[in-house]
Write an enzyme that holds these catalytic residues in place. Structure first.
Site, PDB file in Angstrom:
ATOM      1  CB  ALA A  93      -1.044   0.070   1.137  1.00 43.28           C
ATOM      2  CB  VAL A  94       1.604   3.832  -2.268  1.00 47.77           C
ATOM      3  CG1 VAL A  94       2.108   5.557  -2.263  1.00 47.77           C
ATOM      4  CG2 VAL A  94       2.563   2.858  -2.540  1.00 47.77           C
ATOM      5  NE  ARG A 100      -0.132   5.924 -11.784  1.00 47.38           N
ATOM      6  CZ  ARG A 100      -0.529   5.964 -12.929  1.00 47.38           C
ATOM      7  NH1 ARG A 100      -1.726   6.156 -13.128  1.00 47.38           N
ATOM      8  NH2 ARG A 100       0.117   5.726 -14.153  1.00 47.38           N
ATOM      9  N   GLY A 102       5.858   6.289  -8.362  1.00 46.24           N
ATOM     10  CA  GLY A 102       7.022   5.078  -8.497  1.00 46.24           C
ATOM     11  C   GLY A 102       7.289   4.206  -7.239  1.00 46.24           C
ATOM     12  N   GLY A 104       5.153   2.550  -5.066  1.00 47.32           N
ATOM     13  CA  GLY A 104       4.670   1.216  -5.047  1.00 47.32           C
ATOM     14  C   GLY A 104       5.693   0.220  -5.942  1.00 47.32           C
ATOM     15  NE  ARG A 105       7.283   0.380 -12.495  1.00 50.06           N
ATOM     16  CZ  ARG A 105       6.868   1.574 -12.911  1.00 50.06           C
ATOM     17  NH1 ARG A 105       7.365   2.686 -12.540  1.00 50.06           N
ATOM     18  NH2 ARG A 105       5.839   1.431 -13.726  1.00 50.06           N
ATOM     19  CD  GLU A 126      -3.866 -15.240  -2.637  1.00 50.19           C
ATOM     20  OE1 GLU A 126      -3.465 -14.438  -1.662  1.00 50.19           O
ATOM     21  OE2 GLU A 126      -3.309 -16.739  -2.560  1.00 50.19           O
ATOM     22  CG  ASN A 131      -6.459  -3.130  -6.794  1.00 46.50           C
ATOM     23  OD1 ASN A 131      -6.096  -2.213  -7.375  1.00 46.50           O
ATOM     24  ND2 ASN A 131      -5.930  -3.487  -5.539  1.00 46.50           N
ATOM     25  CE1 TYR A 138       1.714  -6.209  -6.611  1.00 47.16           C
ATOM     26  CE2 TYR A 138      -0.752  -6.562  -7.197  1.00 47.16           C
ATOM     27  CZ  TYR A 138       0.260  -6.546  -6.122  1.00 47.16           C
ATOM     28  OH  TYR A 138       0.206  -6.095  -4.744  1.00 47.16           O
TER      29      TYR A 138
HETATM   30  C1  LIG Z   1      -1.483  -0.104  -6.168  1.00 43.08           C
HETATM   31  C2  LIG Z   1      -0.620   0.922  -5.254  1.00 43.08           C
HETATM   32  C3  LIG Z   1       0.273   0.166  -4.430  1.00 43.08           C
HETATM   33  C4  LIG Z   1       0.228   1.582  -6.379  1.00 43.08           C
HETATM   34  O1  LIG Z   1       0.981   2.269  -5.862  1.00 43.08           O
HETATM   35  P1  LIG Z   1       1.692   3.531  -6.456  1.00 43.08           P
HETATM   36  O2  LIG Z   1       2.847   4.230  -5.903  1.00 43.08           O
HETATM   37  O3  LIG Z   1       0.621   4.415  -6.946  1.00 43.08           O
HETATM   38  O4  LIG Z   1       2.410   2.899  -7.872  1.00 43.08           O
HETATM   39  P2  LIG Z   1       3.431   3.378  -8.927  1.00 43.08           P
HETATM   40  O5  LIG Z   1       3.429   4.670  -9.043  1.00 43.08           O
HETATM   41  O6  LIG Z   1       4.948   2.720  -8.636  1.00 43.08           O
HETATM   42  O7  LIG Z   1       2.878   2.884 -10.374  1.00 43.08           O
HETATM   43  C5  LIG Z   1       3.447   1.713 -10.959  1.00 43.08           C
HETATM   44  C6  LIG Z   1       2.611   1.339 -12.290  1.00 43.08           C
HETATM   45  O8  LIG Z   1       1.546   0.723 -11.529  1.00 43.08           O
HETATM   46  C7  LIG Z   1       0.639   1.226 -12.540  1.00 43.08           C
HETATM   47  N1  LIG Z   1      -0.441   1.801 -11.809  1.00 43.08           N
HETATM   48  C8  LIG Z   1      -0.426   2.329 -10.698  1.00 43.08           C
HETATM   49  N2  LIG Z   1      -1.475   3.118 -10.130  1.00 43.08           N
HETATM   50  C9  LIG Z   1      -2.310   3.330 -11.146  1.00 43.08           C
HETATM   51  C10 LIG Z   1      -3.485   3.713 -11.601  1.00 43.08           C
HETATM   52  N3  LIG Z   1      -4.282   4.347 -10.903  1.00 43.08           N
HETATM   53  N4  LIG Z   1      -4.206   3.340 -12.900  1.00 43.08           N
HETATM   54  C11 LIG Z   1      -3.454   2.635 -13.592  1.00 43.08           C
HETATM   55  N5  LIG Z   1      -2.242   2.148 -13.424  1.00 43.08           N
HETATM   56  C12 LIG Z   1      -1.495   2.288 -12.373  1.00 43.08           C
HETATM   57  C13 LIG Z   1       1.090   1.994 -13.653  1.00 43.08           C
HETATM   58  O9  LIG Z   1       1.391   0.689 -14.377  1.00 43.08           O
HETATM   59  C14 LIG Z   1       2.283   2.705 -12.984  1.00 43.08           C
HETATM   60  O10 LIG Z   1       3.411   2.802 -14.020  1.00 43.08           O
HETATM   61  P3  LIG Z   1       3.468   4.280 -14.729  1.00 43.08           P
HETATM   62  O11 LIG Z   1       3.266   5.090 -13.613  1.00 43.08           O
HETATM   63  O12 LIG Z   1       4.757   4.203 -15.324  1.00 43.08           O
HETATM   64  O13 LIG Z   1       2.255   4.344 -15.682  1.00 43.08           O
HETATM   65  C15 LIG Z   1      -1.448   2.002  -4.868  1.00 43.08           C
HETATM   66  O14 LIG Z   1      -2.455   2.332  -5.786  1.00 43.08           O
HETATM   67  C16 LIG Z   1      -2.368   1.551  -3.333  1.00 43.08           C
HETATM   68  O15 LIG Z   1      -1.946   1.645  -2.393  1.00 43.08           O
HETATM   69  N6  LIG Z   1      -3.617   0.990  -3.669  1.00 43.08           N
HETATM   70  C17 LIG Z   1      -4.507   0.437  -2.697  1.00 43.08           C
HETATM   71  C18 LIG Z   1      -3.938  -0.655  -2.049  1.00 43.08           C
HETATM   72  C19 LIG Z   1      -3.751  -1.799  -2.971  1.00 43.08           C
HETATM   73  O16 LIG Z   1      -4.870  -1.911  -3.811  1.00 43.08           O
HETATM   74  N7  LIG Z   1      -2.821  -2.587  -2.857  1.00 43.08           N
HETATM   75  C20 LIG Z   1      -2.613  -3.859  -3.650  1.00 43.08           C
HETATM   76  C21 LIG Z   1      -3.068  -4.922  -2.953  1.00 43.08           C
HETATM   77  S1  LIG Z   1      -2.990  -6.484  -3.606  1.00 43.08           S
END
Ligand SMILES: CC(C)(COP(=O)(O)OP(=O)(O)OC[C@H]1O[C@@H](n2cnc3c(N)ncnc32)[C@H](O)[C@@H]1OP(=O)(O)O)[C@@H](O)C(=O)NCCC(=O)NCCS
Length: 192
Positions: A93-94, A100, A102, A104-105, A126, A131, A138
């Protein structure tokens, strides 16, 4: 990344994650901030204190908790378990304001690298079928959908079962064999 209280690693991906973002092993001192982090599942939150205590107590054990911080403020976290030969991403989680960028990555990469360092030959997780942000993250990191668990979540939503077989998956030449509507390989066991 070694799971010790003073381990701090400024990732090579720090640019993508934003200047000043530090990834490090979590400690029990992070518990209060982690407990307030939006996006962690209820089950993760319930087990957080126990998981953190395990991760802190045994730097080479089966529990890995990585946090991302900037100027000491928690931006996100990733939790993983080593289960025999496989690593499992338990949660990621972020904080909404930090998404958005980087983070999470970067967290996912640090977690999977550490699980592989500890012996995981493949990484699995899973994720809710709906989502889409997480799925995009992933899949971009080489995870492929290999199964579906119908009604896996308490609200009835299906889980998709993802695997990252090679280190970095598609980043090092893997192929996309995703089966978002997999049926023949569906796993129908709940909660496993
Ligand atoms: C999923 C989550 C961890 C992503 O974190 P983040 O820091 O925003 O992710 P990043 O900035 O590293 O994004 C990496 C890639 O993920 C994808 N991505 C992330 N958020 C996205 C969005 N809202 N819509 C589409 N693609 C998305 C993109 O491919 C992105 O690459 P890009 O920025 O080059 O296009 C975050 O949205 C979150 O905390 N969500 C709630 C908790 C959750 O769902 N966790 C997963 C449980 S399995």
């Amino acid at each position: 990344m070694t799971q010790s209280p003073d381990a701090e690693v400024v990732l090579p991906a720090a640019t993508a994650a934003g200047d000043g973002v530090v990834l490090r092993a979590a400690t029990t001192a992070d518990l209060a901030a982690l407990d307030r982090l939006p996006g962690l599942s209820a089950s993760t939150r319930r087990g957080l204190a126990r998981q953190l205590a395990r991760a802190t107590a045994d730097a080479r054990g089966d529990t890995v908790v990585v946090v991302a911080t900037r100027a000491g403020v928690l931006l996100g976290a990733a939790l993983g378990l080593l289960q025999v030969d496989d690593g499992h991403v338990v949660d990621l989680a972020v904080a909404p304001a930090a998404r958005r960028s980087g983070t999470g990555r970067a967290l996912l990469g640090a977690l999977t690298d550490e699980l592989r360092t500890r012996g995981a030959r493949a990484i699995t997780l899973e994720v809710r079928a709906g989502n889409l942000p997480a799925l995009a993250l992933y899949r971009g990191e080489g995870f492929e959908v290999e199964g579906r668990r119908p009604g896996y979540y308490p609200d009835g939503e299906d889980a998709l079962l993802l695997w990252q077989r090679g280190r970095g998956g598609t980043r090092d030449g893997g192929t996309h064999r995703d089966h978002p509507d997999a049926t023949a390989r569906d796993i129908v066991t709940r909660g496993g």
